[in-house]
Design a protein around this motif. Structure first.
Motif, PDB file in Angstrom:
ATOM      1  N   ASP A 115       0.816  -1.207   0.000  1.00 39.43           N
ATOM      2  CA  ASP A 115       0.000   0.000   0.000  1.00 39.43           C
ATOM      3  C   ASP A 115       0.851   1.259   0.000  1.00 39.43           C
ATOM      4  O   ASP A 115       0.435   2.309  -0.488  1.00 39.43           O
ATOM      5  CB  ASP A 115      -0.929   0.004   1.226  1.00 39.43           C
ATOM      6  CG  ASP A 115      -2.043  -1.017   1.108  1.00 39.43           C
ATOM      7  OD1 ASP A 115      -2.436  -1.314  -0.032  1.00 39.43           O
ATOM      8  OD2 ASP A 115      -2.516  -1.509   2.140  1.00 39.43           O
ATOM      9  N   TRP A 118       1.253   3.534  -3.182  1.00 29.72           N
ATOM     10  CA  TRP A 118       0.253   4.465  -3.696  1.00 29.72           C
ATOM     11  C   TRP A 118       0.404   5.879  -3.130  1.00 29.72           C
ATOM     12  O   TRP A 118       0.097   6.844  -3.805  1.00 29.72           O
ATOM     13  CB  TRP A 118      -1.150   3.945  -3.409  1.00 29.72           C
ATOM     14  CG  TRP A 118      -1.707   3.086  -4.506  1.00 29.72           C
ATOM     15  CD1 TRP A 118      -2.297   3.495  -5.657  1.00 29.72           C
ATOM     16  CD2 TRP A 118      -1.729   1.653  -4.538  1.00 29.72           C
ATOM     17  NE1 TRP A 118      -2.686   2.426  -6.419  1.00 29.72           N
ATOM     18  CE2 TRP A 118      -2.355   1.265  -5.753  1.00 29.72           C
ATOM     19  CE3 TRP A 118      -1.287   0.652  -3.675  1.00 29.72           C
ATOM     20  CZ2 TRP A 118      -2.552  -0.070  -6.113  1.00 29.72           C
ATOM     21  CZ3 TRP A 118      -1.480  -0.664  -4.035  1.00 29.72           C
ATOM     22  CH2 TRP A 118      -2.105  -1.014  -5.240  1.00 29.72           C
ATOM     23  N   LEU A 171       0.800   1.702 -10.634  1.00 30.16           N
ATOM     24  CA  LEU A 171      -0.307   1.845  -9.698  1.00 30.16           C
ATOM     25  C   LEU A 171      -1.241   2.951 -10.158  1.00 30.16           C
ATOM     26  O   LEU A 171      -0.807   4.079 -10.424  1.00 30.16           O
ATOM     27  CB  LEU A 171       0.240   2.176  -8.306  1.00 30.16           C
ATOM     28  CG  LEU A 171       1.391   1.298  -7.812  1.00 30.16           C
ATOM     29  CD1 LEU A 171       1.900   1.822  -6.479  1.00 30.16           C
ATOM     30  CD2 LEU A 171       0.956  -0.156  -7.719  1.00 30.16           C
ATOM     31  N   SER A 173      -4.821   5.202  -9.357  1.00 24.49           N
ATOM     32  CA  SER A 173      -5.723   5.642  -8.293  1.00 24.49           C
ATOM     33  C   SER A 173      -6.598   6.757  -8.840  1.00 24.49           C
ATOM     34  O   SER A 173      -6.605   7.046 -10.043  1.00 24.49           O
ATOM     35  CB  SER A 173      -4.927   6.112  -7.071  1.00 24.49           C
ATOM     36  OG  SER A 173      -4.025   7.141  -7.419  1.00 24.49           O
ATOM     37  N   HIS A 174      -7.349   7.393  -7.953  1.00 19.10           N
ATOM     38  CA  HIS A 174      -8.278   8.459  -8.334  1.00 19.10           C
ATOM     39  C   HIS A 174      -7.985   9.710  -7.512  1.00 19.10           C
ATOM     40  O   HIS A 174      -7.369   9.646  -6.445  1.00 19.10           O
ATOM     41  CB  HIS A 174      -9.726   8.026  -8.093  1.00 19.10           C
ATOM     42  CG  HIS A 174     -10.172   6.899  -8.975  1.00 19.10           C
ATOM     43  ND1 HIS A 174     -10.623   7.092 -10.254  1.00 19.10           N
ATOM     44  CD2 HIS A 174     -10.227   5.554  -8.754  1.00 19.10           C
ATOM     45  CE1 HIS A 174     -10.942   5.924 -10.793  1.00 19.10           C
ATOM     46  NE2 HIS A 174     -10.711   4.976  -9.900  1.00 19.10           N
ATOM     47  N   LYS A 220      -7.152  -5.249  -8.171  1.00 21.98           N
ATOM     48  CA  LYS A 220      -7.709  -4.009  -7.625  1.00 21.98           C
ATOM     49  C   LYS A 220      -7.688  -4.063  -6.106  1.00 21.98           C
ATOM     50  O   LYS A 220      -7.677  -5.136  -5.506  1.00 21.98           O
ATOM     51  CB  LYS A 220      -9.154  -3.811  -8.102  1.00 21.98           C
ATOM     52  CG  LYS A 220      -9.299  -3.594  -9.582  1.00 21.98           C
ATOM     53  CD  LYS A 220     -10.705  -3.135  -9.939  1.00 21.98           C
ATOM     54  CE  LYS A 220     -11.765  -4.139  -9.524  1.00 21.98           C
ATOM     55  NZ  LYS A 220     -13.124  -3.671  -9.876  1.00 21.98           N
ATOM     56  N   GLU A 223     -11.232   1.078  -1.490  1.00 19.68           N
ATOM     57  CA  GLU A 223     -10.833   2.339  -0.875  1.00 19.68           C
ATOM     58  C   GLU A 223     -10.195   2.154   0.489  1.00 19.68           C
ATOM     59  O   GLU A 223      -9.130   2.678   0.760  1.00 19.68           O
ATOM     60  CB  GLU A 223     -12.050   3.258  -0.756  1.00 19.68           C
ATOM     61  CG  GLU A 223     -11.718   4.604  -0.160  1.00 19.68           C
ATOM     62  CD  GLU A 223     -12.894   5.551  -0.216  1.00 19.68           C
ATOM     63  OE1 GLU A 223     -12.767   6.656   0.324  1.00 19.68           O
ATOM     64  OE2 GLU A 223     -13.940   5.195  -0.758  1.00 19.68           O
ATOM     65  N   MET A 242      -7.193   6.351   0.332  1.00 14.81           N
ATOM     66  CA  MET A 242      -7.119   6.966  -0.977  1.00 14.81           C
ATOM     67  C   MET A 242      -8.504   6.906  -1.586  1.00 14.81           C
ATOM     68  O   MET A 242      -9.241   5.944  -1.386  1.00 14.81           O
ATOM     69  CB  MET A 242      -6.110   6.248  -1.877  1.00 14.81           C
ATOM     70  CG  MET A 242      -4.683   6.352  -1.367  1.00 14.81           C
ATOM     71  SD  MET A 242      -3.492   5.955  -2.632  1.00 14.81           S
ATOM     72  CE  MET A 242      -3.614   7.394  -3.679  1.00 14.81           C
ATOM     73  N   ARG A 246      -8.406   1.353  -6.353  1.00 17.86           N
ATOM     74  CA  ARG A 246      -7.053   1.407  -6.887  1.00 17.86           C
ATOM     75  C   ARG A 246      -6.818   0.162  -7.728  1.00 17.86           C
ATOM     76  O   ARG A 246      -7.466  -0.865  -7.520  1.00 17.86           O
ATOM     77  CB  ARG A 246      -6.039   1.462  -5.739  1.00 17.86           C
ATOM     78  CG  ARG A 246      -6.118   2.727  -4.911  1.00 17.86           C
ATOM     79  CD  ARG A 246      -5.331   2.595  -3.618  1.00 17.86           C
ATOM     80  NE  ARG A 246      -6.022   1.730  -2.666  1.00 17.86           N
ATOM     81  CZ  ARG A 246      -5.437   0.789  -1.936  1.00 17.86           C
ATOM     82  NH1 ARG A 246      -4.141   0.561  -2.063  1.00 17.86           N
ATOM     83  NH2 ARG A 246      -6.121   0.070  -1.075  1.00 17.86           N
ATOM     84  N   TYR A 248      -3.601  -2.180  -9.823  1.00 17.32           N
ATOM     85  CA  TYR A 248      -2.160  -2.385  -9.958  1.00 17.32           C
ATOM     86  C   TYR A 248      -1.877  -3.347 -11.110  1.00 17.32           C
ATOM     87  O   TYR A 248      -2.678  -4.221 -11.449  1.00 17.32           O
ATOM     88  CB  TYR A 248      -1.551  -2.932  -8.656  1.00 17.32           C
ATOM     89  CG  TYR A 248      -2.092  -4.276  -8.225  1.00 17.32           C
ATOM     90  CD1 TYR A 248      -1.535  -5.471  -8.721  1.00 17.32           C
ATOM     91  CD2 TYR A 248      -3.137  -4.364  -7.320  1.00 17.32           C
ATOM     92  CE1 TYR A 248      -2.033  -6.705  -8.326  1.00 17.32           C
ATOM     93  CE2 TYR A 248      -3.641  -5.595  -6.919  1.00 17.32           C
ATOM     94  CZ  TYR A 248      -3.086  -6.762  -7.432  1.00 17.32           C
ATOM     95  OH  TYR A 248      -3.581  -7.976  -7.047  1.00 17.32           O
TER      96      TYR A 248
END
Length: 785
Positions: A115, A118, A171, A173-174, A220, A223, A242, A246, A248
């Motif tokens: 983790d 990220w 990686l 993410s949003h 994936k 959150e 995050m 997510r 990867y």
């Protein structure tokens, strides 16, 4: 930095290509300039340095944006500014480049998938960073990962080169909560970003589709549930969250060191994102897309050629020109576009554009586009009209998800008038007039607000000025009270609407709507209602018609918002561009007008700089009270052309350019606003400027270069020649347009479109007073005068 040294292993073919891309001169589609030795001069694009101005004097900074001219994909590393020594991640595109608003993030990491990857920020070195308009590269120094990017229109490619023999992770993410990713076939991914941005007043969905090279192990993480405790440099930290899902994509140690992520973005849907991908990236390599972008910029930037001046001036000039293409952006995807104004997808043979703000860009950015690409300007104006048709309101800050409430005034009326008078007619001008009249008659004038009018507007219609409150007087208007912190900006609103009313009057007159024209011509004079002859300033009045006694230099609360807006009363003293003859009359004639201008550039702060800037943080980079850091001031140095001493315009435009626009990371003196300030630089460096958008006339000043050639879309070229030009020989001694002497330091847009030569003979001697007649001939033809 424009070039870098890379320490990690790159295939020999890539090294050779990279070397020649950086060193080879570029062809820009027009006649190559030759040096005295007969060698081709550097291409204009070689002077562009996107890092110029990447550290702001106080507020928003500039970004090293990789994009194609006026296209959707705009990418830059997410960091505070150029001196932020770590990068958070890299976006797939940015919806706003000033106060960054990004969608879909990607970043690389080494070793086991954790983790930490990220949220861990990435260290880099500026000496190993390359920034070009079409290409970005950076070596992440802690990990030895080379990250590269090149842009298409709706698509882009990231290329990551890892050290050999390591496990590799990419990686995703949003930037907003609840974002989704869907993985297909192990290496394909689609996603949704649910944009919900209170700062930018934007809410909607962005879509992406992409594909990774190789055969990764992918998956994936949600959150929150996969977050555990972790350590940073041995120090325990609390679990972090995050936003959204997510994803990867991990590669084993024995896999190739270089991985590409190829993707496209859409606002129509995921299927459209996939089609955008296929249209732009099928059978296209990274190097081909990069070369295509380079050629696009060569053609675009090569539309203006300069000779003479210094290398630093050329870098500042061409970087400013590059920044003029960051806004607006083309949202059309295969003949259709999503409109947030009615939440529908529309088909249209013309392109639909968004991301603009009329308050700042009416000054020079839209006028510059009227010269360089009138067809694109027409499509942009039709986009405004389409938004009005779909929503019922004419936008002033059109964004991806609708009209953002920002600043004040309805300056879209000026955009329409200016283009129409310059012969740009291929937009629905009747519908445009209908929209701006509705805004003038039915919309609130309050700054940073959208919506219908209230009692304050009815007062304004009847009395001719926006009423102000005395210091510490409690607010009583329900519309103002409905938004915490709302201020009236009463003087600024009155002045801004006077200009807008003039534009409506002029446009209505051109369309033979004489009654409407006459009504708004009267309203264009409203600026006189807030002119206080006692101190020769525009001052606030209360609802009873009494003057409010304030210090126009400093009063009005934060940013002066009670009475002015972002600038003080000394700056707003000149905001009557549409009726400069009338402003001179209020001041007592040309001589007092000139004296007041002189004092404007000399007047001190009367307090410490920190006290002043804490009140007016937008009013930066000052000469006297003049602020190069904010749009309210841009045209003011040119007002000496309306006096008997136009040489002072030449003095101050040279001073401003030489002082505030250096070719380094501090080389932009304020909030550049995506082309607003840069278009001032482009015009001023070329030696002319549109003082009053809406009148097709340019004021002449001292150019930076000895020769400027504009290749016009009609096949002609307009050339400015400054003979004997230098830092000291900055004063115009004589002017000829196509061999004919000019008696005024102005020429028309028609003169420019016909092509030809504007010949300036320069010298160090200050010309005698009255050498040229003051003001343009057309200044006496306005319906408002």
């Amino acid at each position: 930095m424009l070039t870098t040294r890379l320490k990690i292993a790159i295939p020999a073919s890539c090294k050779l290509f990279f070397f020649f891309c950086l060193l080879a001169p570029c062809s820009h589609g027009y006649a190559q300039v030759k040096t005295q030795a007969g060698k081709a001069a550097p291409s204009p694009v070689s002077y562009i340095d996107p890092t110029i101005g990447n550290v702001a004097p106080l507020l928003n900074t500039n970004r090293p944006v990789v994009h194609l001219p006026n296209q959707l994909i705009r990418v830059f590393p997410k960091r505070q500014d150029h001196l932020d020594m770590q990068i958070t991640d890299f976006p797939l595109t940015a919806l706003n480049i000033i106060t960054p608003q990004m969608v879909f993030a990607i970043k690389p990491s080494l070793g086991p998938l954790t983790d930490t990857g990220w949220y861990r920020r990435l260290t880099y070195d500026h000496d190993f960073e390359t920034t070009r308009p079409w290409y970005y590269a950076v070596e992440l120094t802690d990990d030895g990962i080379l990250t590269e990017f090149t842009a298409g229109e709706k698509a882009g490619i990231y290329r990551f080169t890892f050290p050999k023999g390591v496990k590799k992770n990419l990686l995703l993410s949003h930037y907003y909560p609840n974002g989704e990713y869907t993985i297909e076939d192990g290496r394909k991914i689609s996603g949704k970003e649910f944009v919900d941005d209170a700062i930018h007043q934007q809410k909607g969905i962005a879509y992406m589709w992409g594909e990774f090279t190789g055969q990764p192990v992918s998956g994936k993480r949600d959150e929150e549930k996969d977050w555990g405790k972790y350590t940073v440099n041995g120090t325990p930290e609390k679990p972090k969250k995050m936003p959204g899902q997510r994803a990867y994509f991990s590669y084993a140690e024995e896999t190739p060191a270089t991985i590409e992520f190829r993707y496209a973005v859409s606002f129509v849907g995921i299927d459209q994102a996939r089609r955008n991908y296929e249209k732009e990236l099928s059978n296209t390599t990274f190097e081909q897309l990069k070369e295509r972008g380079k050629k696009t910029w060569e053609k675009t930037i090569g539309q203006i050629e300069v000779a003479g001046g210094t290398e630093a001036q050329k870098r500042s000039f061409y970087t400013a020109l590059y920044r003029c293409y960051a806004r607006m952006v083309n949202m059309t995807e295969e003949g259709k576009y999503f409109s947030a104004y009615d939440n529908k997808v529309h088909e249209d043979k013309n392109s639909f554009y968004t991301d603009d703000y009329s308050w700042g860009n009416y000054l020079a950015l839209h006028p510059l586009r009227c010269i360089l690409d009138p067809q694109k300007e027409a499509d942009m104006l039709q986009s405004y009209v389409n938004a009005y048709t779909q929503s019922g309101w004419m936008p002033e800050y059109p964004k991806f998800y609708g009209d953002r409430a920002g600043m004040f005034a309805f300056h879209s009326s000026i955009l329409f008038l200016d283009a129409y008078r310059k012969g740009i007619r291929n937009f629905d001008v009747q519908r445009a007039l209908e929209g701006v009249v509705k805004s003038e008659e039915q919309a609130t004038l309050l700054p940073s607000r959208n919506g219908p009018k209230s009692a304050l507007e009815e007062f304004y219609y009847n009395k001719g000025y926006y009423p102000a409150l005395h210091p510490n007087e409690p607010e009583t208007d329900s519309m103002v009270l409905a938004k915490p912190g709302q201020k009236r900006s009463s003087v600024a609103v009155t002045l801004g609407d006077s200009y807008d009313s003039w534009a409506v009057s002029e446009l209505a007159g051109l369309l033979n709507k004489d009654t409407l024209s006459a009504r708004f011509a009267r309203r264009a004079k409203n600026y006189r209602q807030v002119w206080n002859p006692t101190n020769s300033m525009f001052m606030p009045k209360d609802a009873r018609g009494n003057w409010i006694d304030i210090d126009p230099k400093f009063d009005g609360g934060p940013a002066g918002l009670d009475y002015y807006n972002e600038n003080n009363g000394w700056c707003y003293r000149w905001n009557v561009q549409h009726d400069l003859t009338g402003l001179q009359e209020l001041m007592g004639g040309k001589a007092p007008f000139e004296q007041n201008l002189d004092q404007f550039f000399r007047e001190g702060l009367d307090r410490s700089k920190i006290s002043f800037l804490s009140r007016f943080p937008d009013q930066t980079s000052m000469i006297g009270q003049f602020s190069m850091g904010n749009q309210v001031n841009f045209f003011i140095p040119y007002l000496f052309n309306y006096t008997d001493a136009p040489w002072k315009t030449q003095k101050y435009t040279r001073l401003v350019l030489d002082t505030w626009f250096q070719d380094n990371i501090f080389g932009v003196p304020g909030d550049e606003d995506g082309g607003s300030m840069s278009s001032f630089v482009v015009f001023s460096a070329m030696g002319f400027y549109p003082v009053t958008p809406g009148l097709p006339v340019y004021a002449i000043t001292s150019p930076l270069f000895s020769r400027i050639t504009i290749y016009l879309p009609n096949g002609k070229k307009f050339t400015v020649v400054a003979e004997n030009n230098s830092s000291k020989n900055k004063y115009i001694q004589s002017v000829r347009l196509n061999g004919k002497p000019l008696d005024r330091l102005f020429f028309s847009h028609d003169d420019l479109l016909k092509g030809g030569v504007l010949l300036l003979k320069m010298g160090s001697a200050i010309p005698e007073r009255g050498r040229w007649q003051a003001g343009p001939v057309s200044s006496n033809k306005s319906r408002a005068e």
